[in-house]
Motif scaffolding. Structure first.
Motif, short mmCIF file in Angstrom:
data_model
loop_
_atom_site.label_atom_id
_atom_site.label_comp_id
_atom_site.label_asym_id
_atom_site.label_seq_id
_atom_site.Cartn_x
_atom_site.Cartn_y
_atom_site.Cartn_z
N CYS A 58 0.84 -1.20 0.00
CA CYS A 58 0.00 0.00 0.00
C CYS A 58 0.88 1.26 0.00
O CYS A 58 1.99 1.26 0.52
CB CYS A 58 -0.90 0.00 1.23
SG CYS A 58 -2.07 1.39 1.26
N ARG A 107 3.86 0.18 -5.33
CA ARG A 107 2.88 0.63 -4.33
C ARG A 107 1.69 1.30 -5.00
O ARG A 107 1.85 2.05 -5.96
CB ARG A 107 3.55 1.60 -3.34
CG ARG A 107 4.68 0.95 -2.58
CD ARG A 107 5.35 1.88 -1.60
NE ARG A 107 4.50 2.13 -0.43
CZ ARG A 107 4.89 2.88 0.59
NH1 ARG A 107 6.05 3.48 0.57
NH2 ARG A 107 4.09 3.04 1.63
N GLY A 155 -3.92 0.37 -1.28
CA GLY A 155 -4.25 -0.96 -0.79
C GLY A 155 -3.17 -2.00 -1.05
O GLY A 155 -3.16 -3.06 -0.46
N HIS A 190 -0.50 -6.72 2.46
CA HIS A 190 -1.62 -5.84 2.80
C HIS A 190 -1.53 -5.52 4.29
O HIS A 190 -0.78 -6.17 5.01
CB HIS A 190 -2.96 -6.50 2.45
CG HIS A 190 -3.19 -6.58 0.98
ND1 HIS A 190 -4.30 -7.16 0.41
CD2 HIS A 190 -2.43 -6.14 -0.06
CE1 HIS A 190 -4.21 -7.07 -0.92
NE2 HIS A 190 -3.10 -6.46 -1.23
N CYS A 218 -6.28 -0.11 6.87
CA CYS A 218 -6.02 0.51 5.56
C CYS A 218 -7.10 1.55 5.25
O CYS A 218 -8.29 1.30 5.44
CB CYS A 218 -5.98 -0.55 4.46
SG CYS A 218 -5.44 0.11 2.86
N THR A 236 -8.22 2.36 2.49
CA THR A 236 -9.13 1.90 1.44
C THR A 236 -10.29 1.12 2.04
O THR A 236 -11.25 0.82 1.33
CB THR A 236 -8.41 0.99 0.42
OG1 THR A 236 -7.99 -0.20 1.10
CG2 THR A 236 -7.22 1.68 -0.21
#
Ligand SMILES: [Zn+2]
Length: 184
Positions: free
Chosen positions: A35, A57, A60, A98, A102, A104
């Motif tokens: 991410c 990158r 996410g 991951h 996050c 996202t």
């Protein structure tokens, strides 16, 4: 004026002790997909030095079509120029990383997602594809996407990992496997 000024001062310090790194395969033989979050910089959390690993990158750390294209090209490049320096069946390992918390994750909520699509012009499907609400689930989805991609050679391998923002620890959730793609 630029906000880069204090960072350029750091660069000056860096350049003073710099020794150029030759173009060789990455020393760790790893390509990291992670991410873009500023809290999960792979160079810092994995202690990478210059020349250790390639890093891709995006929001996410998702395996998009663009990521698959980059990996297919990197595998071609490694096979063309570095086949004598790398193992016959292991050009490099792709490590999908991951992370928890996050940003996202908000995109998993359908009303937030449709508002974001409206405001940004980014298609809702693309936003949904970027969401990492459960990193353990999405890392498996993305590793599977690479393992089944016809564009990727079985000469690379793919593994999955989750970085926990709370502890600073990276856990391997999927050991390295070779893609069963059609490219030799
Ligand atoms: Zn993130």
């Amino acid at each position: 004026m630029t906000r880069m000024t204090p960072l350029l001062e750091r660069n000056e310090q860096f350049a003073r002790g710099y020794v150029p790194v030759p173009l060789n395969p990455p020393a760790a033989q790893v390509v990291i997909v992670a991410c873009l979050d500023h809290r999960v910089d792979p160079a810092i959390i994995l202690g990478l030095r210059l020349g250790d690993a390639l890093v891709i990158r995006n929001a996410g750390g998702r395996v998009t079509g663009a990521v698959v294209n980059d990996l297919a090209y990197l595998a071609y490049l490694a096979g063309q120029f570095f086949s004598a320096q790398v193992e016959a069946d292991g050009l490099f390992e792709v490590a999908v990383v991951h992370h928890t918390q996050c940003g996202t994750g908000f995109l998993a909520d359908s009303s937030f997602r449709s508002q974001a699509a409206e405001a940004t012009g980014v298609p809702e499907a693309a936003l949904e594809a970027a969401a990492v609400a459960d990193p353990y689930a999405t890392v498996k989805t993305d590793v599977d996407r690479l393992l089944t991609s016809p564009s990727l050679t079985p000469k690379i391998s793919v593994s999955g990992h989750v970085y926990d923002i709370a502890t600073g620890r990276v856990t391997t959730t999927l050991d390295a496997q070779h893609p069963h793609g059609s490219r030799p």
